[in-house]
Design an enzyme around this catalytic site. Structure first.
Site, PDB file in Angstrom:
ATOM      1  N   ASN A  43       0.496  -1.032   0.466  1.00 42.51           N
ATOM      2  CA  ASN A  43       0.078  -0.158   0.025  1.00 42.51           C
ATOM      3  C   ASN A  43       1.303   0.802  -0.074  1.00 42.51           C
ATOM      4  OD1 ASN A  43       1.384   0.001   2.648  1.00 42.51           O
ATOM      5  ND2 ASN A  43      -0.587   0.246   3.899  1.00 42.51           N
ATOM      6  N   SER A 101       4.347  -4.449   6.790  1.00 38.24           N
ATOM      7  CA  SER A 101       4.596  -3.804   7.840  1.00 38.24           C
ATOM      8  C   SER A 101       5.411  -3.241   8.079  1.00 38.24           C
ATOM      9  CB  SER A 101       4.721  -5.397   9.000  1.00 38.24           C
ATOM     10  OG  SER A 101       4.436  -4.428  10.937  1.00 38.24           O
ATOM     11  N   TYR A 139       3.136  -3.514  18.042  1.00 37.21           N
ATOM     12  CA  TYR A 139       4.179  -4.733  17.004  1.00 37.21           C
ATOM     13  C   TYR A 139       4.128  -5.544  17.265  1.00 37.21           C
ATOM     14  CZ  TYR A 139       8.238  -5.477  14.009  1.00 37.21           C
ATOM     15  OH  TYR A 139       8.858  -6.353  12.782  1.00 37.21           O
ATOM     16  N   THR A 158      18.179  -7.247  10.915  1.00 37.51           N
ATOM     17  CA  THR A 158      18.620  -7.047   9.286  1.00 37.51           C
ATOM     18  C   THR A 158      19.115  -5.576   8.853  1.00 37.51           C
ATOM     19  OG1 THR A 158      17.315  -9.132   8.852  1.00 37.51           O
ATOM     20  CG2 THR A 158      18.078  -7.602   7.458  1.00 37.51           C
TER      21      THR A 158
END
Ligand code: UDP
Length: 327
Positions: free
Chosen positions: A33, A76, A146, A176
């Site tokens: 989105n 997310s 979260y 990461t």
């Protein structure tokens, strides 16, 4: 031809996954989105006839025509600053979003992999973190939106596996980094490199004694791919076990960038985990996987990427699309 749906495809990890699956000879349906994702991350893939992009919010009903063999749910917000700004969206994508993905996977008889996170361990009292540790999460703190969304995501994914017999995989991803991270998303690595490139001091939160373990993106993508192709439905940690304090990390960035700026100290954010390092014995045993790129090498590549961005990117304060999605 096998076909994979990747949600969050225009994000940092999603874009690298799109490349990997195209390279594996699969067709990729990329969905995003574009709240935190950016088409710039995938625009080089648009000429590929096996690549298609759907501008869609996965928290709403998802329709994909034709066969879908794999679903990777990577949509997310993923940085503490992001999920403080868009907490409801963060909760929705981890709950309604995964429910839609699971429904699609079930309808298409596809195998589904979710991007879970080391955040499900909260501020861990077990160190390093093993998959059988249940975590220490504050549900109503700023990170709760979260952490709890990701915990719910694991629960519903496992329920579809046990109740519907759906093929599912759960990757618990630790910090990461690599090219295509957003320079202004507040995460420590882009924050430090951005500060060095702008000639600002590096902001260490707290006294810098908290630890993290940083994994280079190519290593992570390899781990994700192997996990998807394995037959293991239980959660698997994926990350680099090389642990460093944030204070030492700032010094590494100062050395790497050659900046003459210094470290300044700011307040530690609420519920900031004090230590984090994956125990990757399970990934080693089951997937024959371990990271190959050491931090010096990965940081060099990442620094070159940030240096190559147009200068105005360095001064962008916020992501352009947040306002449209704050409900
Ligand atoms: N951090 C910092 N300075 C910054 C940004 C982050 O010292 O400018 C710290 C933060 O408090 C945390 C660590 O770096 O302890 C990693 O933060 P990040 O936001 O990258 O992700 P986290 O691992 O906390 O989810």
């Amino acid at each position: 031809m096998e076909r994979v749906l990747i949600t969050g495809a225009a994000g940092f990890l999603g874009s690298h996954l799109c490349e990997r699956f195209l390279n594996e000879g699969m067709a990729v349906v990329a969905m995003d989105n574009l709240i935190t994702g950016d088409l710039k991350n995938i625009e080089h893939l648009f000429p590929n006839e096996h690549f298609e992009f759907h501008h869609h919010d996965v928290s709403k009903f998802v329709h994909v025509s034709g066969n879908v063999d794999y679903v990777l749910h990577f949509a997310s917000p993923a940085s503490p600053i992001d999920y403080l700004k868009i907490p409801i969206q963060t909760l929705k994508v981890g709950s309604l979003g995964i429910h839609n993905c699971l429904g699609l996977a079930k309808a298409k008889n596809a195998r589904l992999l979710i991007a879970s996170t080391s955040e499900i361990y909260g501020d861990p009292v077990v160190h390093p973190q093993t998959e059988d540790y249940w975590g220490n999460v504050n549900p109503v703190g700023p990170r709760g939106v979260y952490d709890e969304a990701k915990r719910f995501q694991e629960a519903i994914t496992m329920a579809y596996h046990t109740y519907h017999g759906l093929e599912t995989r759960i990757a618990r991803i630790f910090n990461t980094y690599g090219p295509r991270m957003r320079l202004n998303d507040g995460r420590v690595l882009p924050a430090f490199i951005g500060q060095a490139l702008r000639g600002e001091d590096l902001t260490v939160f707290g006294d810098g004694s908290q630890t993290r373990s940083f994994c280079y993106v190519d290593d992570l993508v390899e781990g994700i791919f192997r996990l998807l192709m394995s037959d293991h439905a239980e959660p698997v940690n994926l990350g680099n076990p090389s642990e460093i304090t944030i204070g030492e990390f700032a010094e590494e960035i100062i050395k790497l960038t050659g900046t003459s700026q210094k470290v300044i100290y700011k307040d530690l954010p609420v519920d900031d985990p004090k230590q984090r390092r994956p125990d990757i014995s399970k990934a080693k045993a089951i997937l024959g996987w371990e990271p190959k790129v050491d931090r010096a090498e990965g940081l060099k590549i990442t620094y070159e990427y940030f240096k190559s961005l147009p200068e105005e990117e360095l001064y962008k304060k916020d992501h352009k699309n947040f306002d449209a999605y704050t409900k």
